[in-house]
Design a protein around this motif. Structure first.
Motif, mmCIF file in Angstrom:
data_model
loop_
_atom_site.group_PDB
_atom_site.id
_atom_site.type_symbol
_atom_site.label_atom_id
_atom_site.label_comp_id
_atom_site.label_asym_id
_atom_site.label_seq_id
_atom_site.Cartn_x
_atom_site.Cartn_y
_atom_site.Cartn_z
ATOM 1 N N ARG A 34 -19.771 -36.167 -25.293
ATOM 2 C CA ARG A 34 -20.392 -37.429 -24.893
ATOM 3 C C ARG A 34 -20.285 -37.590 -23.381
ATOM 4 O O ARG A 34 -19.252 -37.320 -22.785
ATOM 5 C CB ARG A 34 -19.712 -38.614 -25.583
ATOM 6 N N GLU A 35 -21.371 -38.022 -22.785
ATOM 7 C CA GLU A 35 -21.394 -38.266 -21.342
ATOM 8 C C GLU A 35 -21.568 -39.758 -21.090
ATOM 9 O O GLU A 35 -22.478 -40.390 -21.625
ATOM 10 C CB GLU A 35 -22.532 -37.487 -20.688
ATOM 11 N N ILE A 36 -20.671 -40.313 -20.291
ATOM 12 C CA ILE A 36 -20.711 -41.734 -19.956
ATOM 13 C C ILE A 36 -21.077 -41.872 -18.489
ATOM 14 O O ILE A 36 -20.381 -41.332 -17.615
ATOM 15 C CB ILE A 36 -19.353 -42.411 -20.229
ATOM 16 N N ARG A 37 -22.151 -42.577 -18.220
ATOM 17 C CA ARG A 37 -22.540 -42.851 -16.833
ATOM 18 C C ARG A 37 -21.951 -44.195 -16.429
ATOM 19 O O ARG A 37 -22.339 -45.237 -16.960
ATOM 20 C CB ARG A 37 -24.062 -42.849 -16.694
ATOM 21 N N ILE A 38 -21.026 -44.154 -15.508
ATOM 22 C CA ILE A 38 -20.271 -45.341 -15.117
ATOM 23 C C ILE A 38 -21.011 -46.032 -13.974
ATOM 24 O O ILE A 38 -21.268 -45.430 -12.922
ATOM 25 C CB ILE A 38 -18.847 -44.970 -14.705
ATOM 26 N N GLU A 88 -15.674 -34.266 -8.664
ATOM 27 C CA GLU A 88 -16.191 -33.554 -9.819
ATOM 28 C C GLU A 88 -15.151 -32.553 -10.320
ATOM 29 O O GLU A 88 -14.565 -31.798 -9.536
ATOM 30 C CB GLU A 88 -17.497 -32.841 -9.465
ATOM 31 N N THR A 106 -20.248 -35.517 -12.702
ATOM 32 C CA THR A 106 -21.173 -35.619 -11.570
ATOM 33 C C THR A 106 -20.856 -36.838 -10.740
ATOM 34 O O THR A 106 -20.529 -37.901 -11.282
ATOM 35 C CB THR A 106 -22.634 -35.714 -12.064
ATOM 36 N N ARG A 107 -20.948 -36.710 -9.427
ATOM 37 C CA ARG A 107 -20.897 -37.857 -8.517
ATOM 38 C C ARG A 107 -22.309 -38.086 -8.004
ATOM 39 O O ARG A 107 -22.858 -37.282 -7.273
ATOM 40 C CB ARG A 107 -19.940 -37.586 -7.348
ATOM 41 N N TYR A 108 -22.889 -39.211 -8.419
ATOM 42 C CA TYR A 108 -24.266 -39.503 -8.025
ATOM 43 C C TYR A 108 -24.350 -40.114 -6.628
ATOM 44 O O TYR A 108 -25.376 -39.995 -5.962
ATOM 45 C CB TYR A 108 -24.907 -40.458 -9.034
ATOM 46 N N PRO A 124 -25.821 -45.577 -11.807
ATOM 47 C CA PRO A 124 -24.596 -44.817 -12.070
ATOM 48 C C PRO A 124 -23.991 -44.279 -10.779
ATOM 49 O O PRO A 124 -24.701 -43.806 -9.888
ATOM 50 C CB PRO A 124 -25.069 -43.686 -12.983
ATOM 51 N N SER A 157 -20.569 -39.716 -13.545
ATOM 52 C CA SER A 157 -20.678 -39.503 -14.990
ATOM 53 C C SER A 157 -19.385 -38.867 -15.475
ATOM 54 O O SER A 157 -18.805 -38.010 -14.795
ATOM 55 C CB SER A 157 -21.872 -38.609 -15.336
ATOM 56 N N GLY A 208 -17.376 -36.997 -18.704
ATOM 57 C CA GLY A 208 -17.480 -36.272 -19.965
ATOM 58 C C GLY A 208 -16.247 -36.500 -20.814
ATOM 59 O O GLY A 208 -15.124 -36.270 -20.362
#
Length: 302
Positions: A49-53, A68, A191-193, A205, A208, A210
Motif C-alpha cells: 500500500r502506498e500512502i501519499r501524505i 527516500e 518518493t519526495r514530491y 502530496p 509517499s 510505502g
C-alpha cells in the motif's frame, strides 16, 4: 514436416515434444494453466500500500526530516510546512479569547447589580407614592436601575462571544497542526514530491509512504477457473531464491472481468477474460519485496 512444441507446467521447466500432424513447427506457451488437476499456478507481483501524505492547509515546505528510503514509525514527523503570519494570528485570537473569558465573569456581577438596582427602584416607587421620597431621589434610583440593566444587557452576550473566540483559536490551532505532517503508519519513504522552500497546495502530496508491513500479491485467474477458487482459501507463494513457500490467503476476487494483462504470451490468451485476485501474507523477514514476481499455487475445488 514434424513440429516442435513447448509445453509444461506454468511454474516449472519447459518440455519439448514432437507433433507429427503439424504442417509447420510452432511453439505453444501456456499461461495461468493448472499444473495439476487440484491446483492452479498463476504468476503475480508483490505489492504494498502506498500512502501519499499531504496537508489540508497550504504552506511552504520549511523542513523535510526524511529522505527516500528512510524507515519511519507511526507518529514520526516527516515534514513541517509554514504559513506567513499564522503565529501572529494565533496570538491575536488567543488574546481575544482571554478578553471574552473575562467578560463572561462580569455577567454574574452585572446580574447582581441589576437585581439590586431594580429592587431599590421598587422601594423608591412606594416611598414616592407615600410622599416620603423626593422626586430627585426617585429619579436617581431610576437612573441607577436603568444603567445596571443596560450593563447587564451589554455583557449578556459575553458567553457566546467567549465560545466563538475559543472556536476561532481551535480552528487556527488545527491549521497549525495540519502543517506538521506525521507518518500514519510504519513504512518506508518511497518518493519526495517537494523539497524545502517549495510551496505545497491544499491536498498536494509532499511524500509517499510505502506500508511494507502489509504486503499482498496481485494476480489474475482465468474465467474458466473462477468457479473453483474462493475467498478465504490458503495459497502458497513461491519466489525465486526463496527455498520455502510463503503461506498466504486469498482475500479478494474482483467483481468485474478484464482482459489479460500485457504479461500474456499468445494472441489467443490476450483475448481471454481474467479476474484479478488479491492474496495477503505475513513476511516478518521481508524476503518478498515490492515488485518481486512470484507464483501463486492456488488450490482448485472440485
Amino acid at each position: 514436416m514434424a513440429a516442435t512444441a513447448v509445453t509444461g507446467k506454468c511454474r516449472g521447466a519447459w518440455k519439448r515434444g514432437v507433433l507429427p500432424f503439424a504442417a509447420f513447427p510452432y511453439v505453444v506457451f501456456i499461461f495461468g494453466c493448472p499444473s495439476h488437476e487440484n491446483h492452479l499456478d498463476v504468476a503475480g507481483t508483490v505489492e504494498i500500500r502506498e500512502i501519499r501524505i499531504a496537508s489540508l492547509a497550504a504552506g511552504r515546505v520549511a523542513r523535510l526530516l526524511k529522505d527516500e528510503g528512510d524507515s519511519v514509525h507511526r507518529g514520526d514527523t516527516i515534514a513541517v510546512l509554514a504559513q506567513p503570519g499564522l503565529a501572529a494570528q494565533l496570538a491575536q485570537r488567543r488574546a481575544q479569547a482571554q478578553a471574552a473569558e473575562r467578560r463572561t465573569a462580569e455577567v454574574t456581577a452585572a446580574l447582581a447589580d441589576s437585581t439590586r438596582a431594580a429592587n431599590d427602584l421598587a422601594r423608591a416607587t412606594r416611598l414616592r407614592d407615600q410622599a416620603i421620597l423626593s422626586p430627585q431621589q426617585y429619579d436617581n434610583a431610576a437612573a441607577i436601575a436603568a444603567a445596571a440593566a443596560a450593563r447587564l444587557q451589554s455583557v449578556r452576550a459575553a458567553p457566546s462571544e467567549s465560545r466563538a473566540a475559543a472556536a476561532a483559536v481551535a480552528a487556527t490551532e488545527a491549521i497549525r497542526d495540519e502543517l506538521v505532517l506525521l507518518a500514519p503508519a510504519d513504512g518506508i519513504v518511497l518518493t519526495r514530491y517537494l523539497e524545502a522552500g517549495e510551496a505545497a497546495g491544499v491536498g498536494s502530496p509532499v511524500v509517499s509512504l510505502g506500508v511494507v508491513a502489509q504486503p499482498w500479491v496481485r494476480a489474475y485467474v482465468g474465467e474458466r477457473f473462477l468457479a473453483r477458487v474462493h475467498v478465504g482459501q490458503a495459497v502458497s507463494i513461491h519466489a525465486d531464491g526463496v527455498a520455502a513457500p510463503v503461506a498466504g490467503r486469498l482475500v479478494e476476487i474482483a467483481p468485474r472481468a478484464e482482459f489479460t494483462p500485457r504479461a500474456a504470451l499468445t494472441e489467443r490468451e490476450r483475448a481471454d477474460l481474467v479476474f484479478a485476485i488479491k492474496v495477503t501474507f505475513v513476511d516478518p523477514t521481508g524476503r518478498l519485496k515490492a515488485g518481486l514476481p512470484v507464483t501463486l499455487e492456488v488450490p482448485l475445488s472440485p
